[in-house]
Every structure is written in structure tokens, then in C-alpha cells.
Design a protein around this motif. Structure first.
Motif, short mmCIF file in Angstrom:
data_model
loop_
_atom_site.label_atom_id
_atom_site.label_comp_id
_atom_site.label_asym_id
_atom_site.label_seq_id
_atom_site.Cartn_x
_atom_site.Cartn_y
_atom_site.Cartn_z
N GLU A 188 0.66 -0.95 0.00
CA GLU A 188 0.08 -0.05 0.09
C GLU A 188 0.78 1.19 0.04
OE1 GLU A 188 -2.63 -0.39 3.41
OE2 GLU A 188 -3.87 -1.71 2.36
N GLU A 189 1.91 1.03 0.84
CA GLU A 189 2.87 2.38 0.77
C GLU A 189 3.62 2.40 -0.56
OE1 GLU A 189 5.21 5.59 2.43
OE2 GLU A 189 3.12 4.60 2.94
N VAL A 190 3.96 1.30 -1.21
CA VAL A 190 4.54 1.63 -2.47
C VAL A 190 3.54 2.05 -3.64
CG1 VAL A 190 5.54 -0.02 -4.43
CG2 VAL A 190 6.21 -0.61 -1.99
N HIS A 191 2.24 1.73 -3.31
CA HIS A 191 1.34 2.14 -4.25
C HIS A 191 1.19 3.52 -4.37
CE1 HIS A 191 -2.68 2.02 -6.44
NE2 HIS A 191 -2.99 3.12 -5.56
N HIS A 249 2.62 6.49 -7.40
CA HIS A 249 1.64 7.45 -8.00
C HIS A 249 2.27 8.86 -7.53
CE1 HIS A 249 -1.44 4.50 -8.27
NE2 HIS A 249 -2.31 5.40 -8.94
N ASP A 250 3.18 9.06 -6.50
CA ASP A 250 3.71 10.33 -6.46
C ASP A 250 4.91 10.47 -7.57
OD1 ASP A 250 2.06 10.90 -4.35
OD2 ASP A 250 3.40 10.32 -2.74
N CYS A 251 5.55 9.54 -7.72
CA CYS A 251 6.63 9.43 -8.67
C CYS A 251 6.70 9.57 -10.04
CB CYS A 251 7.77 8.57 -8.17
SG CYS A 251 8.53 8.63 -6.69
N GLN A 297 -2.37 2.78 -15.64
CA GLN A 297 -3.04 1.84 -15.42
C GLN A 297 -2.89 0.95 -14.19
OE1 GLN A 297 -3.81 -0.90 -18.66
NE2 GLN A 297 -5.50 -1.95 -17.69
N VAL A 298 -3.69 0.39 -13.34
CA VAL A 298 -3.11 -0.64 -12.42
C VAL A 298 -3.78 -1.97 -12.47
CG1 VAL A 298 -2.96 -0.95 -9.93
CG2 VAL A 298 -2.81 1.36 -10.85
N LYS A 299 -3.22 -2.88 -12.54
CA LYS A 299 -3.70 -4.11 -12.86
C LYS A 299 -3.41 -5.18 -11.52
CE LYS A 299 -4.53 -7.72 -16.41
NZ LYS A 299 -4.18 -8.02 -17.71
N THR A 300 -4.18 -5.56 -10.77
CA THR A 300 -4.20 -6.29 -9.58
C THR A 300 -4.29 -8.09 -9.98
OG1 THR A 300 -4.75 -4.63 -8.05
CG2 THR A 300 -4.52 -6.63 -7.13
N PHE A 301 -3.44 -8.75 -9.61
CA PHE A 301 -3.55 -10.32 -9.64
C PHE A 301 -3.60 -10.81 -8.37
CE2 PHE A 301 -1.08 -8.64 -13.11
CZ PHE A 301 -1.63 -9.37 -14.35
#
Length: 484
Positions: A136-139, A143-145, A150-154
Motif C-alpha cells: 500500500e505504501e509503494v502504491h 503515484h507520487d513519482c 493503469q493499475v492491474k491487480t493479480f
């Protein structure tokens, strides 16, 4: 594509047979019957010549990710690659054949632009997290950098749970893929589309084995026993991720009130996040640690590297995290009470810039005149903030954020609309000066400092007499010094 667009070149057959698995894939054998697609081969030739550029872009993107993750106290292994030509050939031909078979022989790709729009992972970056709980922190960091397209979750909910006839018991690949555009920070590579894959170290290792064995076998299909072993390994990986999450929680409990100083910036970042989550109603998705690596060096330098040293300055956090990360909020509170520490922090900032990887621009050190002007401005800002806090406390209003405090002064009609706008602008300027280390303009700082002095004097009548006199004494010496 017209019939003439296909040419049979027997010298390619051996490599094509190896590439597509010979007998194991009947669809791929159609490629050998038709020969090469001239459009795809032209694109591949072009990519072959440009691949070194894409490799450099991938390495630069990975370097940025690695630095930001380390600064935020997130343990990870970051790797990068530009897609290999043979892998790209396989992917293009496979998609072309599948599309053609299901659309009455119509070709999928008609131009280079069609290919570039469809193949999004020419530049690939992989972030392998030690702890899955950091996703979650990396997410938020990504987004900041970068500009996230698109975001795809597996795993995908409706994905098949069977593998070539074998019914899987476990969910399979678990990760999040981000398709991003590189921004202005990567001048030479701005606008390049890349795919960033985020998963645990364990999951990435399993995915490599599963992908190569399941989709790139050159000696026939996997046996049911082999598929069962892969499924069993997936279960072990998922159990391993649960263990890693438990380990992370155990570390947080240990770091929560440790009997010793922080040993590294990872422990510092864990402490900041957990402290805020316990003390504040903010959603954890909105929390951003900031540059914990620099803060750790600074705290060691001034001898404040024990958790108990930080608690006093973490009590009144600003909920406006659009402006402040957790490290920035702590520093704001610290400099407010101990302004003598700010020059030490600035020195460490410049040292960090001088250690930046080659290729990135290095800012020149500020000369003595600018340093004095900067101190002149920041002292007045801290005095303004102290005055505002005293005014709010006098009216029994709880301090929540700098922006809400300034707005409250406006609602009381103690400042006008023009003053409100200028204070908001100066707040942004102060944030840049303190945390982004961008060389300031001396004239802008002087004008801002004198404006703040005027605002403080305007607010003095609303203060109790003892605070009024104390604030005026703080202003007077610097005013005389400056006029001299």
C-alpha cells in the motif's frame, strides 16, 4: 496484411522452432507455414537498434524507485530490463496469430503505432518487497513519482483456476502491475511507457519458475505431477507471505517502544508510521513517510535518535499530507522549537545531493548572503507560526494544520483576503525551502520576510500582554540588524 507481406525464410526456421516450442504449440507452427510478417520484423529490427536506449531508461527508472523506497524505509530488491528481442518476437507473433484466428484472418497490427499501443512492457521494472505489507505504501509512492496510466491487480477474480487440465488449489500469482509514464525528473526518457511489477520476493521467485515451465517448455507439456508441485509451491509461497507479514508486525512491536536508539532508517520509518496510525484518525493509504534516510542521519547527528526523543514533536500532526510527509511534519515541529538545528539539516541535505548518482544535476551551495537571507525569512515564518498557535490556544481552538490556522485568522477578520493569499503562497515557498533544497531568490525571501513581519505586528494586539512583549522583543533585534 496482404499475402505478399509474408515471406518464407528458411534460415529463420530453426530459431523460430526453438522460440515457439516446436511440437508443443500447434498455433505457433502456423508461423512457420506462413513465414515472417514484414511489419512485425521491421518493428523488431527497429527495436533491436533502440534496445540499448530502453535498457538505460529501465535502469534509470529502477534507480529512482530504489532511492525513493530506501528513503521511505521500505526494504526491496529493484531490478530492471528492456524486453529481449526474441521474447518480443514470440509475444507479437502469438498475439497476431490468436487475433487473426478469431477475426477471420484480419491482422491485429497494421502500423508501428498499433504495436507500441499494445506492447506496454518494453521497459520493465520489478520491485520485490521483503514484506508484502508494504504494497500500500509503494502504491502511493509510485503515484507520487510517476504518471500512472493503469493499475492491474493479480490474481484476477475471474481468472481460470485450472492449468492445462489440472485444477489448482491455490490462487497463483499475486502482484500489482503499474503502467506508468516517466516524467520530467527523467529528462532523457520523459514520456516513455514502462511496466512496474510489485510483489513479494517469494512471489516473484515462484512466478519466474512457474512462467518459464508452464509457458516456455521446449520438451512437451508439463505432467500433472509437475503442475501439482507448482501448485504446492504456490501454497508454500502464500504461507511464506503470511509469515513475512507476521514478522513485520513483530518488528513493529519491537520498534514501538525499543530500549535502544534506532539502528537504521527502516526502523525509524516503521516507528513513524505506527506512531501516527495509533495517534491519528488518518487513513493509512494517505500516509507518506518521506525521506526517512536523511532524517535518520540528521537525528544521529544531533543525538536525537531514540523514539522517546521524537514523541514530543509528533503530538500535533498536520493532517494536510498533500503538503507535508511525516518526516517533514516532524522537522517542522522540531525547527519551530529548536531553530538552531536547521543549518545542520541543510548541510546534510547538500551532502545528500552531492552523493546523488552521476547524470543528475547538482545544485550549487548557497553563498553566505543567500544563507543569511534564508535564515531571515525562516525565522520570521517560525515567529508567525508561533504567534498563530498562541492566538488559537487563546481562543481554545485546537491546532489541526497550518492551512486551517491561516483560514481561521481570515474568518475572524484579523487578516484580509489578500493577506490570506500571500500567506498561502509563502507557506508553499517555505515548504520548498525546507524540504526540497531548491536555491531561493534573495529578493523574494526579503519581501516575504518583511511581509511576515507586518502580519505579526498586525496580530500582536490580539495576544495577551506578556506574549505581545515577548514576540516584539524577538522581532526587534533582527529588524535593527537588518536595517544596519
Amino acid at each position: 496484411m496482404e499475402e505478399s507481406g509474408w515471406k518464407l525464410r528458411t534460415e529463420e526456421e530453426k530459431s523460430m522452432q526453438y522460440l515457439f516450442g516446436g511440437e508443443k504449440n500447434k498455433e505457433m507452427k502456423l508461423i512457420l507455414e506462413k513465414g515472417r510478417n514484414s511489419l512485425l520484423e521491421s518493428f523488431l529490427d527497429q527495436y533491436q537498434h533502440q534496445r540499448a536506449f530502453y535498457q538505460q531508461a529501465a535502469a534509470e527508472g529502477a534507480n529512482i524507485c530504489e532511492q525513493i523506497l530506501a528513503q521511505n524505509g521500505i526494504r526491496a530488491i529493484v531490478t530492471s530490463r528492456a524486453k529481449r528481442v526474441e521474447r518480443l518476437r514470440e509475444k507479437l507473433y502469438k498475439r497476431e496469430i490468436e487475433y487473426s484466428n478469431s477475426n477471420n484472418g484480419i491482422n491485429k497490427y497494421k502500423t508501428f503505432e498499433d504495436i507500441e499501443a499494445d506492447i506496454v512492457d518494453l521497459v520493465g521494472i520489478r520491485i520485490s518487497l521483503y514484506f508484502p505489507g508494504d504494497r500500500e505504501e509503494v502504491h502511493k509512492i509510485l503515484h507520487d513519482c510517476f504518471s500512472v496510466r493503469q493499475v492491474k491487480t493479480f490474481p484476477i477474480e475471474k481468472a481460470a483456476r485450472s492449468l492445462k487440465g489440472y485444477e489448482k488449489r491455490f490462487s497463483g500469482y499475486s502482484a500489482t502491475h503499474y503502467r506508468v509514464f516517466f516524467g520530467e525528473a527523467m529528462k532523457d526518457y520523459q514520456g516513455i511507457l514502462a511496466e512496474i511489477q510489485v510483489a513479494s520476493v517469494l512471489m516473484h521467485a515462484w512466478a519466474e519458475v512457474e512462467h518459464d515451465l508452464s509457458y516456455k517448455t521446449y520438451n512437451g507439456l508439463l505432467s500433472e505431477e509437475e503442475m501439482a508441485i507448482l501448485d504446492e509451491l504456490n501454497g508454500l509461497v502464500l504461507a511464506g507471505e503470511i509469515s513475512l507479514e507476521r514478522l513485520q508486525r513483530a518488528i513493529r512491536c519491537r520498534v514501538d517502544v525499543p530500549p535502544r536508539s534506532f539502528s537504521n532508517h527502516y526502523e525509524l520509518a516503521v516507528f513513524l508510521l505506527d506512531y501516527v496510525r495509533k495517534q491519528s484518525p488518518m487513513e493509512k493509504e494517505t500516509l507518506s513517510v518521506g525521506n526517512a534516510e536523511l532524517l535518520f542521519r540528521f537525528l544521529k547527528k544531533i543525538g536525537m535518535d531514540h523514539p522517546q526523543d521524537l514523541c514530543e514533536y509528533l503530538k500535533n500532526l498536520d493532517t494536510d499530507l498533500e503538503w507535508h510527509t511525516l518526516t517533514e511534519q516532524f522537522l517542522d515541529a522540531l525547527f519551530m522549537n529548536k531553530p538552531e538545528y536547521h543549518p545542520i539539516y541543510q548541510l546534510l541535505q547538500r551532502e545528500e545531493l552531492s552523493e546523488t548518482a552521476s547524470g543528475q544535476s547538482r545544485r550549487e551551495q548557497l553563498d553566505d548572503a543567500i544563507q543569511k537571507t534564508l535564515g531571515f525569512f525562516l525565522f520570521r515564518w517560525m515567529l508567525f507560526e508561533s504567534t498563530m498557535r498562541s492566538l488559537l490556544e487563546g481562543q481554545e481552538i485546537e491546532w489541526t494544520s497550518m492551512s486551517s490556522g491561516i483560514r481561521q485568522l481570515y474568518e475572524w477578520e484579523w487578516i484580509g483576503e489578500d493577506t490570506l493569499k500571500e500567506l498561502t503562497r509563502l507557506r508553499a515557498l517555505r515548504h520548498v525551502l525546507l524540504h526540497e533544497n531548491i536555491p531561493p531568490q534573495g529578493s523574494e525571501l526579503l519581501e516575504g520576510a518583511y511581509f511576515l513581519e507586518t502580519v505579526i505586528q498586525q496580530l500582536l494586539p490580539h495576544l495577551p500582554a506578556d506574549l505581545w512583549q515577548n514576540t516584539l522583543k524577538k522581532l526587534a533585534p533582527l529588524t535593527k540588524e537588518e536595517s544596519a
